[in-house]
Write a protein that holds these residues in place. Structure first.
Motif, short mmCIF file in Angstrom:
data_model
loop_
_atom_site.label_atom_id
_atom_site.label_comp_id
_atom_site.label_asym_id
_atom_site.label_seq_id
_atom_site.Cartn_x
_atom_site.Cartn_y
_atom_site.Cartn_z
N HIS A 1 -4.61 -1.11 -3.18
CA HIS A 1 -3.79 -2.24 -3.60
C HIS A 1 -4.11 -2.50 -5.06
N PRO A 2 -3.10 -2.73 -5.91
CA PRO A 2 -3.41 -2.87 -7.34
C PRO A 2 -4.11 -4.18 -7.68
N MET B 1 0.83 -1.21 0.00
CA MET B 1 0.00 0.00 0.00
C MET B 1 0.86 1.25 0.00
N LEU B 2 0.39 2.25 -0.67
CA LEU B 2 1.16 3.48 -0.85
C LEU B 2 0.75 4.49 0.22
N ILE B 3 1.74 5.11 0.84
CA ILE B 3 1.47 6.10 1.89
C ILE B 3 2.05 7.44 1.45
N LEU B 4 1.28 8.49 1.66
CA LEU B 4 1.79 9.82 1.31
C LEU B 4 2.76 10.28 2.38
N SER B 5 3.81 10.92 1.95
CA SER B 5 4.76 11.44 2.92
C SER B 5 4.18 12.67 3.60
N GLY C 1 -0.06 -3.37 -16.40
CA GLY C 1 -0.59 -4.69 -16.06
C GLY C 1 -1.53 -4.67 -14.87
N ILE C 2 -1.95 -3.49 -14.43
CA ILE C 2 -2.90 -3.39 -13.32
C ILE C 2 -4.13 -2.60 -13.77
N ILE C 3 -5.11 -2.54 -12.90
CA ILE C 3 -6.38 -1.90 -13.22
C ILE C 3 -6.17 -0.43 -13.64
N PHE C 4 -6.85 -0.04 -14.70
CA PHE C 4 -6.91 1.38 -15.11
C PHE C 4 -7.94 2.02 -14.18
N TYR C 5 -7.55 3.05 -13.44
CA TYR C 5 -8.34 3.45 -12.27
C TYR C 5 -9.79 3.87 -12.54
N LEU D 1 -8.41 -5.43 0.81
CA LEU D 1 -9.15 -4.24 0.39
C LEU D 1 -8.40 -3.59 -0.78
N LEU D 2 -9.04 -3.54 -1.95
CA LEU D 2 -8.38 -2.97 -3.13
C LEU D 2 -8.61 -1.46 -3.21
N ALA D 3 -9.81 -1.04 -2.92
CA ALA D 3 -10.13 0.38 -3.07
C ALA D 3 -11.35 0.71 -2.22
N GLN D 4 -11.51 1.98 -1.93
CA GLN D 4 -12.57 2.45 -1.06
C GLN D 4 -12.98 3.83 -1.55
N GLY D 5 -14.28 4.04 -1.77
CA GLY D 5 -14.66 5.34 -2.28
C GLY D 5 -16.10 5.67 -1.97
#
Lengths: 152, 152, 152, 152
Positions: free
Chosen positions: D80-81, C1-5, D33-37, D115-119
């Motif tokens: 997560h991609p 997972m990516l974290i913002l600095s 190679g991952i989801i186009f957002y 958890l891949l995404a949350q919105g």
């Protein structure tokens, strides 16, 4: 179901050529790094709308007059893979007019002249009985409509 | 440019049928309230990947072995308009095997049995020389691969 | 997972503005006859790639240098419905630079000046360890990169 | 332009959870190679329509009664991609009801629980004055509508 009229066997039409510029975007490419092929059909559809807008049948008029041009068939041959940010032109012309239907051909040509893809759409010229979303009836294609696309 | 081998004229193959369920979404419909036609080609592509996954060539294996199946041509006839939330099956089979290419046919059948669309894809069986994004070379299609799709 | 600095809390950056022209197509509208909202995010993504291409980080260079800019977050407010064939500009600027991430804001302005939508993307600046498809590592954003986007 | 009513500050709603299954396809992935957002937002939209269909407001009824639920805002955090053929669930619930608007939250959870995404989406509940394509007016959200989504 939509049936093509026998008139489809008519000789080819001397059509003007409409040009629709495109540029391939990141999200239109697949994990192989090249164009995801349904993108060509999205371009074909936009190019046909653009061709009709160019002779006065723009989107708002089509909507106001309850006109539509649903598809009967579409095909494409993929000649050379397009890559992200490639610029190309979709060159569209009317190949044939039937009684209530017509065929549009599309050449997708990269800016350096390489032919990327070549395809066609067969469409019906129709009118919604009571506005968008209601049943569509094929309309006879008038000589006036045909003349708008003829080479001058 | 990709050329089909002469072997494409071979007699049709007795293929098993792979079934890929779909449901038409709001954003896949156009202002006429029916399916935007490139959606059928998105379904065809997904159905072909699903068919190959079903015999062991799933996406992660394809990627790990540098395999790909780029398109040479695609076509579709649109028989009946699909509407939002319609459920359908894409029924896919191998129509013909060429030396390095093959043809998949797809029938899109709504849950009440109405045929919505019918089309085909011609694809090459290939391998990336150095992984995704590098040049692709067509591969001879083995009898072992063909057997995976034969009716048992 | 990516974290913002933590550096994301820095003051806003005086960014130049990149302009990406768009035109809404038939197939990007929904049955209500207006834009299907994910289209705005497709435009944002294309506009960001266009902004980077404009300062020398074009797609082929990004690919050759194994660079990528995956998303951490995206948002959009929809102000006014776009209709088929509407022309607009996506006006993009860098809002903030973090240590390894950045925020791009996008205004979508119709040709008559009406603001259609407004949103942002938060992205990481990263490099694939072994080319596209391999794990991505965030890269420190250099002052040289930032300077390319500063108002001159 | 659509304005949220002050009622949006109300306390959160105890919503039932609607589940919409998805599987990531080849053409929904990008060259990394991952989801186009924007695909996540396509899933959010489909999941919201599915949630409303689940309580009786299916697409054909929405259309027949000239109802719509256009967007005011949308956002997503990418955790997560997702990769091709990953299966996931979009788990949707009503977070808040306003006077004429509401907020839906969506969690995208891969089949192994990641958890891949949350919105979220903020939408207006509205009615077309004269059918699809005509101006839309926000409608007061009734207690009856709210009750359909309450945990029982």
């Amino acid at each position: 179901m939509l049936i093509l009229s026998g008139a489809m066997a008519e000789q080819e039409f001397k059509s003007s050529v409409a040009v629709f510029p495109v540029q391939l975007q990141w999200g239109e490419c697949d994990p192989a790094g090249i164009i995801f092929y349904p993108t060509y059909f999205r371009w074909f559809d936009a190019a046909t709308w653009n061709m009709f807008a160019g002779v006065g049948y723009h989107a708002k008029r089509m909507r106001a007059e309850h006109l539509a041009m649903p598809l009967v068939a579409a095909d494409c041959q993929f000649k050379h893979p397009a890559e992200q940010q490639d610029r190309a032109e979709v060159r569209s012309r009317i190949q044939r007019w039937g009684g209530k239907s017509f065929v549009v051909t599309h050449d997708v040509v990269r800016e350096d002249g390489v032919l990327l893809a070549q395809g066609s759409e067969t469409r019906v010229w129709g009118r919604y009985e009571n506005g968008p979303g209601t049943p569509l009836k094929g309309q006879a294609i008038s000589d006036g409509l045909k003349a708008l696309f003829a080479i001058r």
